[in-house]
Scaffold this motif. Structure first.
Motif: not given
Lengths: 1064, 370
Positions: A785, A846, A1034, A1053, B237, B239-240, B291-297
């Motif tokens: 993405x 990652x 996390x 978050x 960053x 996306x967020x 963890x990635x909820x801020x970002x598009x997968x």
């Protein structure tokens, strides 16, 4: 308070210790030819040679493997260098009029070349209070007298000063001013004119008290230092360039600015001598250029050598770089391709010998060093075991092959020997043999491949300190190039006079830029290789020990498929020669695949076990079965909006002429300018001044603000379809139970395509697989993405190790991969590293490098780091070079930062682009067009000079023999200082249990566990099968760096969970 | 249960096309045309809709899908006109029972990729109780966060770009900033906002301005980093993006202790709860990657690998989208549904002009022309 929420409780000391045993950063040695050499010196006693450069570097070379490097603190050109014979000491003069004395010394258990003394010559009138008129304004020449204890300095003003070398202090009262000389001249010669600068100072081998002084106006004087009087005077009238005093002292040779030289007899007649015994203009009668340097060497067999540079007829050959060697009636005009810096002969220096008996002539040129054997008939060129001109054609790509099998090594060496006209025996006649190489025979053979602009691939022995050329592969013979007509014209017979002989291999002029090699891959087990070039040509070659004549099978692959609306405006594809072609022994082409449109190949990979080659351009990628000689797959990666990709390379209308001009300019232009050096007080002051100036006029900054647009990448950015990497792996793509051949491709826009391949399995015992078609089925398509270009893809086995190369495991050269499952794919983009599980591609771990550090990934490689403390312990890590020139090392598959070092200056874009990592934690990058810097990240695997030199100086007393060892390099001669950053403290420090387990696969539980990758990751990372990343994870990831601790995103978050973490 | 369904119906509306009408509030489709030039009053439209669906005695909220696929409300004349004018040429109108909409649960996304969207409630004030919290029927574009931990002179701005087609729209430059050091004032290099793109996200929020000094990007200090490094960090960053700035204009700072007055933008920290309510629900076993909820997968498309005999798959025939997007097969027919969906079209040939994702919607309901 929130700052501390995620901070780790200090680094794990055990892991820190382990990291110190695994990683260490050294810049070890510079390979290739020094950039912009400016001075040359030779010590005939120690048989070592020194080269000084315009950036102030000093490099000393002896026998292969014996190398010393030093760097003057001042950024000034080294104009002269003189060895103190036999002492391992070197006097250098820079163009800022400073003198420096260098010593090869023993120091704290290790030895290196270091600057012992320096002396800034007083340059202002009256500063030198000794005697009013003669000032030490500008030193033109230096001569060491009295066995190197004293130096005579000739100046612009015509004076000769004397200097005590051991202290670098002027000796008062011995200065010879021009008026003293003028007094002994007849009035009619004097006629009020000055003598001009001192052009030459020559000592006498047998009579150290006498000095021959040549003045610019043409006057030659033999000065008796002991008696402080003028012995003889020769009244030359032609402007003097250089002088040589013959061994017996009876003959003088002077060369002049009009291209003539004159021979004077020192024995006959009385002083002053009015006329030379002979004066001649070798390339007359038309006006000639000056003879810059002349040497006279006599031989036991009678006769003598006269060797001089320049003197060519101004009109017809004024632009040539020539050295003429004349012996009796034999004249050879050596025609070089670059400017001549200096030359010397290797000859007897013992005073008791009657003759010079020159063995060899060494000529230092701007771009290479050429040595001729003067004892062999025909004076053949001696191949240099080092100082290879890497840039004889500009380097366009490079690759390193580690652990080359001995058999392949021998075959490549023998192919290389057949290539060079000289028999192998002449290699032993390399005249510069000083010192002894103490380095152990390298444990493994490393091969460095460089692809060049002219379509050649050069093979270098990169196992040791000396980078030795092995073999040169040329692909140009397969194609009809544009410039063939021009070539045949150039070959038109030249006049017999002067008798030119082309010498040297520096040849930057490419016949056709389309021939340029873009990518190279070699399979060391099958001796097959693939070479891919600028015009979309992909050549599969095979090593053959015998010359052969055969046709190459051709194929073309349309990567655009059925895309419409695109027109290629770039160069045409190369037209291959058809029919059987003769090929010399060595790598011979088997298959030629040409991509359409013929854009430069951007990625290539070879799998010899499956006989497959994959290649990619800016338009798409293809897969070719070179056993059956049939294409398997072609896939267009172009984005519909991407029109730029169609227009051709770099510019819209790029003519051949233009690109030739560019390549010419590129060679001319020094790529590395403004070298960074050790910060001294001076430069600090300068920096401060610069800052002051900046502050004083801030509007200048305001006037032209450099702006950067903050906008996320969109899908239709130009050149999004460029294929950046290709990879073959035997892994799990279809399901978790069956593994099979796969091919992976990554593009500039963050897309990854994974194909499942159907490769017919070879019958046991037979090399070749059955003649069935290979099939490729698209299995997965991953769109990252963040859309950053995909730099590398690698599959990790169940133990978290990269899969071995084809045949590596089957030939028992590597441990077989763990095929029990749990494979993972590591995808490195320019911004982040990600590990995905296979076959279900879900993100596992990652590291977002760009988001954390602001740097982008340029080069990436998986490397094995062996421990210095434990013989068997090694870890596989990911080495990464960023656009800021830093090298980072990450653990695999945990992707935790381990160490980072600053390696290359961030302004040095070509250096960063040229970097190549080896599989054992070393690397190479270009510090100039002609030099590779070698560095090592591994604490154990270091290749550095380790040599001894028997030097004898201790103020003339006992000839003590020091055994010196070159230390790890302390300074880099050509650019970046070897600043060693402390291993950063902000690493993730996986717990030691984990790392031990991860890398000792013999442990049964790791072998048998289907979740062995997970178990290999540190205990605090719990991963479940769905690929979800837990809260603890996390915390762990982001806590792994200090900055991340403050990462607000996470605070936000994880607001909801924050308290849970705090409680912990 | 109802909550879950109402969410899923919104994201999985494609599959409901064939759902039989179940109960009073099953999915039901109607098609009718309106005059694009003179759409009329909202009241009339409302009556028309409830009449068409025979739900005249139920309070409903009406929403429509805008060009980006976001569900926006129709509750007055203005946004009704806007909705009609945005029809291209088909306007998809969604009708939902008001009680449901007001529970704040009916937020969802037409496409899972775009997480932020909300249904505008109509007139929450008419309700007996007051809503306390972020209004969840707006799409957030920015927020000021961490007011309690930052110095008052600094401002931490979060820009949401989900589903927003606007450019981020700003430029940064190098500059010199004055700091108070032990030795007195000193000048240090800094990064500043140099330009705003008109109409961009950054400008529209009003929280960033030209000459604001950038201090941090997503929690990482930019001191000592070059302009290019900061650019790369911001884009990585994007996306967020969370930027901490020192505004050039210090007069509009959020004052401590007056948080109530500062409204939603002055909240001490961005509420996770509200973010979650804005996020599209997770319908199946997608990695709930917090963890990635801020970002598009990353999108993983799977090829059809099962039939091993398939000679070659033509590119483009990738069969299903895994892990992202409304998987068409996941919401089977027959689900109870409480959303009325109404397709009102202007031209009659809607089948050709339906701007719907592949997989299409088959129209079963009778076309109503008025």
């Amino acid at each position: 308070m929130m700052k501390f929420r995620f901070r780790r409780q200090g680094a794990d000391p055990q892991r820190e210790k382990l990291k110190q045993e695994l990683f260490a950063f050294h810049k070890t040695v510079e390979h290739g030819f020094p950039n912009q050499p400016s001075a040359l010196a030779f010590d005939p006693e120690l048989r070592i040679m020194a080269i000084g450069t315009r950036s102030g570097a000093v490099k000393i070379y002896g026998a292969p493997g014996v190398e010393f490097t030093g760097l003057h603190r001042e950024m000034a050109t080294v104009t002269q260098m003189h060895f103190l014979p036999g002492q391992g000491r070197l006097l250098t003069l820079l163009d800022d009029s400073s003198l420096h004395l260098w010593e090869i010394v023993h120091h704290n258990g290790c030895a290196h070349l270091e600057e012992a003394l320096s002396f800034q010559l007083p340059s202002r009138l009256g500063f030198d209070g000794a005697s009013g008129p003669p000032t030490l304004a500008h030193v033109t020449v230096i001569l060491l007298v009295a066995a190197g204890n004293m130096a005579a300095l000739g100046t612009e003003g015509g004076s000769v000063f004397f200097l005590d070398v051991s202290t670098l202090m002027l000796i008062e009262g011995q200065t010879l001013g021009p008026e003293e000389v003028l007094r002994s001249l007849p009035d009619d010669y004097r006629c009020g004119k000055a003598l001009g600068p001192v052009e030459s100072l020559q000592g006498h081998l047998r009579d150290p008290t006498r000095i021959l002084i040549g003045y610019s106006r043409g006057l030659l004087v033999i000065w008796n230092q002991a008696a402080q009087c003028v012995d003889r005077v020769f009244l030359g009238n032609q402007q003097l360039e250089s002088l040589c005093w013959e061994r017996s002292g009876s003959t003088l040779v002077s060369s002049h600015s009009d291209g003539s030289y004159a021979i004077w007899s020192a024995d006959t007649g009385s002083s002053p001598v009015m006329q030379p015994t002979m004066a001649t203009m070798p390339y007359g009668p038309f006006p000639c250029k000056a003879i810059n340097k002349i040497l006279w060497r006599n031989c036991a067999s009678g006769g003598h050598f006269i060797i001089f540079s320049g003197g060519m007829p101004r009109a017809s050959y004024g632009d040539r770089h020539c050295v003429s060697v004349l012996r009796a009636d034999t004249l050879v005009t050596l025609d070089f391709t670059s400017r001549i810096i200096d030359f010397f002969t290797v000859h007897s220096m013992r005073p008791e010998d009657e003759f010079d008996e020159p063995q060899a002539l060494a000529v230092l040129l701007e771009e290479e060093l050429v040595v001729l054997d003067l004892q062999m008939p025909g004076w053949p060129v001696v191949p240099a075991p080092y100082l290879a001109p890497l840039h004889s054609s500009a380097i366009t790509c490079s690759a390193h092959v580690a652990n080359v099998p001995a058999k392949l090594w021998a075959r490549i060496v023998s192919a290389g020997e057949q290539q060079s006209a000289q028999p192998a025996s002449s290699a032993s006649s390399w005249p510069i043999t000083g010192g002894r190489n103490l380095a152990q025979e390298p444990s493994q053979r490393g091969l460095l491949l460089t692809g060049h602009e002219d379509g050649t691939v050069r093979f270098w022995d990169a196992s040791g300190v000396a980078l030795r050329p092995l073999y040169k592969l040329s692909t140009a013979g397969l194609f009809q190039t544009d410039c063939e007509h021009a070539d045949s014209l150039a070959q038109a017979p030249e006049d017999d006079w002067p008798p030119f002989r082309k010498v040297g291999c520096f040849d930057p002029y490419s016949d056709d830029p389309r021939l340029g090699v873009q990518k190279v891959a070699l399979c060391k087990y099958t001796a097959q290789m693939v070479v891919a070039g600028t015009a979309g040509q992909v050549l599969v070659l095979e090593l053959s020990d015998m010359p052969s004549e055969q046709a190459v099978s051709m194929a073309s692959v349309d990567l655009l498929q059925d895309r419409e609306g695109f027109t290629w405006k770039g160069h045409e594809r190369l037209s291959p020669r058809t029919g059987p072609l003769p090929w010399p022994a060595g790598f011979q082409p088997r298959v030629l695949v040409q991509c359409l449109p013929p854009a430069a190949v951007t990625a290539v990979t070879l799998h010899t076990e499956w006989s497959l080659v994959a290649f990619g351009t800016s338009h798409g990628f293809g897969l070719f079965d070179y056993q059956r000689k049939s294409p398997v797959l072609a896939r267009c990666t172009l984005h519909p909006n991407d029109s730029l990709a169609m227009e051709g390379p770099l510019s819209r209308v790029k003519s051949l002429k233009k690109s030739l001009r560019q390549s010419f300019r590129r060679i001319r232009k020094s790529r590395v300018s403004g070298k960074k050096r050790v910060v001294n007080t001076n430069s600090k002051l300068q920096e401060a001044n610069a800052q002051l100036a900046e502050q004083a006029c801030p509007h200048d900054v305001e006037m032209t603000p450099v702006q950067r647009r903050i906008e996320p990448r969109s899908a239709d950015d130009s050149l999004s379809g460029v294929v950046r990497c290709l990879y073959f792996a035997d892994t799990f793509l279809r399901d978790a139970a069956h593994h099979g051949p796969t091919m992976w491709a990554g593009t500039n826009s963050g897309s990854v395509f994974a194909y499942a391949l159907e490769v017919p399995v070879a019958v046991a015992g037979s090399e070749k697989r059955p003649e069935r078609a290979v099939e490729a089925v698209l299995g997965k398509e991953v769109q990252l993405m963040h859309r950053a270009p995909v730099v590398a893809i690698a599959v990790l086995d169940g133990r978290g190790r990269p899969l071995p190369e084809p045949f590596e495991a089957s030939q028992d050269l590597a441990q077989a991969p763990d095929m029990q499952g749990g494979h993972a794919v590591l995808i490195a983009s320019e911004e982040q590293f990600k590990v995905f599980t296979l076959p279900k591609v879900s993100a596992k771990t990652k590291f977002k490098l760009t988001a954390h550090e602001g740097c982008r990934v340029r080069k990436v490689a998986l490397a094995t780091f062996a421990s210095v403390a434990c013989e068997d312990y090694a870890e596989t890590c990911l080495a990464c070079l960023t656009n800021l020139g830093d090298v980072h090392v990450f653990s695999v598959p945990g992707l935790r930062p381990q160490v980072h070092y600053s390696c290359i200056r961030k302004e040095d874009i070509s250096g960063i682009a040229s970097c190549v990592f080896t599989r054992h934690g070393q690397g190479f990058y270009l510090i100039s067009p002609s030099e590779f810097e070698r560095f090592s990240l591994s604490a154990r695997n270091i290749t550095e000079p380790l040599c001894s030199l028997d030097i004898s100086w201790s103020h003339g007393a006992a000839h003590a023999s020091y055994r010196l060892q070159e230390s790890p390099k302390l300074s880099q001669a050509n650019g970046t200082p070897g600043i060693l950053l402390a291993p950063q403290s902000r690493d993730g420090s996986p717990n030691p249990v984990h790392s031990k387990r991860a890398d000792t696969p013999e442990r049964p539980e790791a072998m048998l566990s289907p979740m062995s990758i997970d178990s290999a990751i540190s205990a605090d990372t719990t991963l479940d099968t769905t690929g979800d990343i837990t809260v603890e994870d996390v915390k762990d990831f982001l806590g792994s760096s200090e900055e991340a601790a403050k990462n607000l995103r996470n605070l936000v978050e994880d607001e909801a969970r924050a308290c849970a973490i705090l409680i912990k | 249960l109802g909550r879950r369904f109402s969410r899923e119906q919104l994201c999985g509306y494609l599959s409901q096309a064939r759902a039989p009408r179940a109960g009073r509030f099953g999915a039901e489709f109607r098609r009718f045309s309106l005059d694009r030039q003179k759409p009329g009053k909202f009241e009339d439209f409302y009556q028309l809709v409830v009449h068409t669906h025979h739900i005249a005695n139920t309070e409903v909220t009406i929403g429509y899908a805008d060009v980006h696929g976001d569900l926006l409300p129709i509750n007055n004349d203005d946004n009704f006109c806007k909705a009609v004018s945005s029809a291209n040429p088909l306007l998809r109108v969604f009708i939902q029972k008001r009680e449901e909409a007001e529970q704040g649960l009916a937020t969802g996304s037409l496409s899972r990729r775009r997480k932020a969207l909300a249904l505008r409630e109509e007139g929450p004030r008419r309700r007996a109780h007051l809503h306390i919290g972020l209004p969840h029927d707006f799409r957030p574009v920015s927020s000021i966060i961490d007011v309690d931990i930052l110095p008052e002179t600094h401002r931490r701005v979060r820009l949401y770009r989900h589903g927003c087609q606007k450019p981020l729209g700003f430029y940064i430059r190098d500059g010199m900033s004055v700091r108070v050091a032990p030795q007195g004032l000193e000048k240090v290099p800094g990064i500043f906002i140099s330009r705003m793109v008109p109409g961009g996200l950054a400008e529209s929020t009003g929280l960033l301005a030209v000459d604001d000094e950038v201090l941090e990007v997503n929690g990482i200090e930019v001191a000592g980093k070059t302009l290019d490094q900061v650019t790369d960090m911001m884009i990585a960053n994007s996306h967020n993006l969370i930027v901490t700035v020192k505004p050039a204009n210090q007069r509009n700072n959020v004052l401590r202790g007056s948080r109530a007055a500062s409204g939603s933008s002055g909240r001490s920290s961005d509420s996770t709860a509200s973010r979650h309510s804005l996020q599209a629900p997770v319908p199946h076993s997608l990695p709930a990657d917090d963890m990635e909820s801020d970002e598009e997968p990353d999108v993983v498309l799977e090829g059809d690998l099962e039939p091993r005999s398939v000679p070659r798959l033509p590119p483009g025939s990738l069969s299903r989208v895994n892990g992202a997007g409304p998987a068409s097969g996941l919401h089977g027919p027959g689900r109870d549904s409480r959303v009325l969906r109404l397709l009102s079209s202007f031209p009659p040939d809607i089948h050709h002009s339906l701007a719907l994702p592949p997989g299409g919607v088959e129209e079963h309901g009778p076309a109503v022309t008025l």
